[in-house]
Design an enzyme around this catalytic site. Structure first.
Site, short mmCIF file in Angstrom:
data_model
loop_
_atom_site.label_atom_id
_atom_site.label_comp_id
_atom_site.label_asym_id
_atom_site.label_seq_id
_atom_site.Cartn_x
_atom_site.Cartn_y
_atom_site.Cartn_z
N GLU A 1 -26.05 -5.01 -16.89
CA GLU A 1 -24.67 -5.48 -17.12
C GLU A 1 -23.95 -5.82 -15.83
O GLU A 1 -24.26 -5.28 -14.77
CB GLU A 1 -23.89 -4.37 -17.85
CG GLU A 1 -24.43 -4.15 -19.25
CD GLU A 1 -23.76 -3.00 -20.00
OE1 GLU A 1 -23.70 -3.07 -21.23
OE2 GLU A 1 -23.30 -2.04 -19.37
N CYS B 1 -26.49 11.71 -12.33
CA CYS B 1 -25.15 12.29 -12.19
C CYS B 1 -24.66 12.63 -13.60
O CYS B 1 -24.75 11.80 -14.52
CB CYS B 1 -24.22 11.31 -11.50
SG CYS B 1 -24.83 10.87 -9.86
N CYS C 1 -31.06 4.12 -13.64
CA CYS C 1 -30.84 4.81 -12.36
C CYS C 1 -31.71 6.06 -12.32
O CYS C 1 -31.90 6.70 -13.35
CB CYS C 1 -29.36 5.19 -12.23
SG CYS C 1 -28.94 5.82 -10.59
N CYS D 1 -22.15 10.40 -15.67
CA CYS D 1 -22.37 8.94 -15.68
C CYS D 1 -23.31 8.54 -16.79
O CYS D 1 -24.41 9.07 -16.92
CB CYS D 1 -22.93 8.52 -14.32
SG CYS D 1 -23.42 6.79 -14.26
N GLU E 1 -28.43 2.74 -8.14
CA GLU E 1 -28.07 3.21 -6.81
C GLU E 1 -28.53 2.13 -5.80
O GLU E 1 -29.73 1.97 -5.55
CB GLU E 1 -28.79 4.56 -6.54
CG GLU E 1 -28.75 5.04 -5.10
CD GLU E 1 -27.37 5.01 -4.46
OE1 GLU E 1 -26.44 5.65 -4.96
OE2 GLU E 1 -27.23 4.32 -3.42
N SER F 1 -19.61 8.24 -3.38
CA SER F 1 -19.27 8.99 -4.58
C SER F 1 -19.32 10.47 -4.26
O SER F 1 -20.35 11.11 -4.43
CB SER F 1 -20.27 8.65 -5.70
OG SER F 1 -20.13 7.31 -6.06
N LEU F 2 -18.21 11.01 -3.79
CA LEU F 2 -18.19 12.41 -3.35
C LEU F 2 -18.06 13.34 -4.56
O LEU F 2 -18.90 14.19 -4.81
CB LEU F 2 -17.06 12.61 -2.34
CG LEU F 2 -17.04 13.96 -1.63
CD1 LEU F 2 -18.30 14.18 -0.82
CD2 LEU F 2 -15.80 14.08 -0.74
N SER G 1 -21.28 0.97 -3.00
CA SER G 1 -21.01 2.36 -3.36
C SER G 1 -22.33 3.12 -3.46
O SER G 1 -23.26 2.69 -4.14
CB SER G 1 -20.28 2.42 -4.70
OG SER G 1 -20.13 3.77 -5.10
N CYS H 1 -18.23 -6.50 -10.38
CA CYS H 1 -18.97 -5.25 -10.24
C CYS H 1 -20.44 -5.57 -10.57
O CYS H 1 -20.77 -5.91 -11.70
CB CYS H 1 -18.38 -4.23 -11.21
SG CYS H 1 -19.15 -2.64 -11.11
N CYS I 1 -15.94 2.33 -15.20
CA CYS I 1 -16.88 3.06 -14.34
C CYS I 1 -17.69 4.05 -15.15
O CYS I 1 -17.11 4.86 -15.89
CB CYS I 1 -16.15 3.89 -13.31
SG CYS I 1 -15.25 2.95 -12.13
N1 SAH Z 1 -24.75 4.48 -7.98
C1 SAH Z 1 -23.64 4.19 -7.17
C2 SAH Z 1 -22.82 3.03 -7.66
C3 SAH Z 1 -22.59 2.89 -9.15
S1 SAH Z 1 -21.51 4.02 -9.97
C4 SAH Z 1 -22.78 5.42 -7.01
O1 SAH Z 1 -23.00 6.40 -7.70
O2 SAH Z 1 -21.90 5.41 -6.14
C5 SAH Z 1 -19.85 3.49 -9.52
C6 SAH Z 1 -18.82 4.62 -9.49
O3 SAH Z 1 -18.47 5.04 -10.82
C7 SAH Z 1 -19.34 5.87 -8.79
O4 SAH Z 1 -18.37 6.44 -7.96
C8 SAH Z 1 -19.63 6.77 -9.96
O5 SAH Z 1 -19.70 8.09 -9.58
C9 SAH Z 1 -18.47 6.46 -10.88
N2 SAH Z 1 -18.67 6.92 -12.24
C10 SAH Z 1 -19.84 7.12 -12.89
N3 SAH Z 1 -19.62 7.56 -14.14
C11 SAH Z 1 -18.28 7.64 -14.31
C12 SAH Z 1 -17.44 7.99 -15.43
N4 SAH Z 1 -17.95 8.32 -16.59
N5 SAH Z 1 -16.12 7.95 -15.25
C13 SAH Z 1 -15.60 7.55 -14.06
N6 SAH Z 1 -16.33 7.20 -12.99
C14 SAH Z 1 -17.67 7.24 -13.11
FE1 SF4 Z 2 -26.73 6.50 -10.72
FE2 SF4 Z 2 -24.33 6.11 -9.55
FE3 SF4 Z 2 -24.51 6.81 -12.16
FE4 SF4 Z 2 -25.12 8.59 -10.25
S1 SF4 Z 2 -23.11 7.63 -10.63
S2 SF4 Z 2 -26.31 8.19 -12.13
S3 SF4 Z 2 -26.07 7.27 -8.72
S4 SF4 Z 2 -25.25 4.87 -11.23
#
Ligand code: SAH
Ligand code: SF4
Length: 439
Positions: free
Chosen positions: A134, A158, A154, A161, A232, A285-286, A263, A147, A407
């Site tokens: 997507e 996380c 992935c 996510c 990622e 993504s802290l 990111s 985006c 996100c």
């Molecule tokens: N894999 C990379 C980039 C893609 S995710 C990363 O993790 O940084 C883009 C952003 O969306 C990241 O900061 C991720 O942590 C955040 N994200 C993922 N799932 C989310 C959710 N359900 N609600 C809000 N932000 C989310």
């Molecule tokens: Fe992958 Fe980023 Fe989602 Fe973590 S937040 S599972 S690194 S896409």
């Protein structure tokens, strides 16, 4: 997924042990061992000028002619966005069929295009070998951000996510990554003005006058790119780098690196390379400030801990007060959203003297998630503490929630709907449109 038999191992990717993939997934790109299509033609989308020159030589042109033709094709391909050699008007008429017999200009296929009530748009795209992914376009008052996805699925799970619940299917190729930007320009009708604009906009199934606006000095709607879609990006480093080079090249898509943000969830060993070799803005993504919580919600933390990550940020080439690093922090109720967490966040960013801004992201829920979003009051209190610590901490407005484009909501519809269902729905839409046309 659409093709369940294609496990990463079956398509030549390294099997991924356990939860955390400690090794960047090797390249599955067409640049080195260019793979011809079933009809024998080669897809030039995603190739750099040098490689196009080589391929033209291999196909029989002498060195001088190959260089000239490659320069012309490159310009039409990335700068003008044409998809047919026939449209390359400065190439001799007799030469154009020679090219189209041997080469093709690919784009990811558009399976479905959705429009949110807030103007956000999401496209479900399909690779030539049938994998769905997507991309999302987010229009704002003063900018338009695309985006972009880097992988199908992935490897990093996380916990908050949705993409993280998919397994990794494969890395996207250079052509599939840069192809997203090309498709967005097609859809927005944003190639330099010529007859092709209309044709491309029509091909993308859009009205010419859709999304009118004037966001940048050159009148473009698509002004910014964030590598924040599925996957990622630092685990697909080479392809992301080559794709962004085409996007940043003045003779290519010509977007400034200052308008591009990558990111990462914290792939520490690749971060310096990202700054040195790509030179784009960094977002990290802290999401948590203690080992326990980050280990749980961002499992890559078990491999590269918070200290190591923040040190890599402090060393990030090109970071300065003018080009600050963005720290993304998803607000999860009773998990990472206390006053103490906010104070610890400030302390850590100060300890490492980071030129930082914090982006607070209200958690976007998805079916089956164990988490809830923090209350608006809690988010405000958290944001205030960070602001008082001298660090900007805006709350990101969720966009496109109604079409699952926000996100962390990206997870290809193909997993939720079967291919047959998608086809049926597409047919139903066409019939409905025809009926409406006929009155
Ligand atoms: N894999 C990379 C980039 C893609 S995710 C990363 O993790 O940084 C883009 C952003 O969306 C990241 O900061 C991720 O942590 C955040 N994200 C993922 N799932 C989310 C959710 N359900 N609600 C809000 N932000 C989310
Ligand atoms: Fe992958 Fe980023 Fe989602 Fe973590 S937040 S599972 S690194 S896409």
């Amino acid at each position: 997924m659409t093709d369940a038999n294609l496990s990463p191992a079956a398509i030549g990717l390294m099997p991924i042990p356990g939860h955390i993939d400690p090794v960047p997934v090797p390249r599955t790109n067409l640049v080195d061992g260019v793979t011809p299509r079933a009809d024998g033609r080669i897809d030039v989308m995603g190739l750099p000028k040098k490689r196009i020159t080589e391929l033209f030589e291999i196909a029989g042109l002498d060195a001088k002619a190959a260089k000239l033709r490659a320069k012309q094709v490159y310009h039409w391909l990335y700068h003008r966005g044409v998809t047919e050699f026939e449209a390359m008007t400065d190439i001799a008429k007799t030469m154009r069929p020679w090219l189209s017999e041997r080469f093709v200009i690919g784009r990811p296929e558009i399976v479905e295009a959705q429009h949110s009530v807030d103007g956000t748009r999401k496209w479900l795209l399909r690779t030539a070998d049938g994998h769905d992914f997507e991309m999302v376009f987010i229009p704002d008052a003063d900018r338009g951000t695309l985006c972009v996805s880097s992988q199908v699925g992935c490897t990093l799970n996380c916990k908050f996510c949705h993409t993280g619940t998919m397994r990794l299917v494969r890395n996207l190729t250079v052509g599939e990554i840069v192809g997203q930007v090309m498709l967005a320009r097609d859809a927005l009708g944003e190639w330099p003005k010529s007859a092709t604009d209309t044709r491309l906009a029509t091909m993308a199934g859009l009205d010419e006058d859709e999304d009118e606006g004037n966001y940048s000095s050159d009148g473009r709607l698509l002004t910014n790119i964030v590598m924040m879609g599925m996957g990622e990006p630092l685990y697909n480093f080479d392809n992301v780098k080559d794709a962004l080079k085409l996007v940043m090249d003045g003779e290519g898509l010509a977007l400034s690196r200052r308008r591009i943000t990558l990111s990462t969830s914290g792939v520490v060993p690749q971060m310096a390379r990202c700054g040195e070799e790509i030179g784009v803005n960094l977002a990290v993504s802290l999401h948590a400030v203690t080992k326990d919580v980050r280990d749980e919600i961002v499992p890559i933390n078990r491999k590269y801990g918070i200290e190591e990550l923040l040190q890599a940020c402090a060393d990030y080439p090109g970071a300065s007060n003018a080009r600050r690093i963005t720290f993304e922090y998803v607000m999860l109720k009773d998990k990472n959203d206390s006053d103490a967490d906010a104070r610890e966040l400030v302390r850590l960013l100060q300890q490492y003297r980071l030129p930082a801004k914090v982006n607070l992201i209200p958690f976007n829920p998805w079916p089956g998630t164990p988490y809830e979003c923090s209350t608006p009051e809690r988010i405000r209190a958290f944001s205030n503490i960070v602001f008082e610590g001298g660090i900007s901490a805006p709350v990101r407005t969720p966009r496109g929630r109604d079409i699952d484009a926000a996100c962390g909501q990206l997870k290809t519809a193909a997993e939720k709907k079967s291919r047959a269902q998608i086809d049926r729905e597409a047919l139903e839409r066409i019939y409905a449109e025809k009926e409406a046309e006929l009155g």
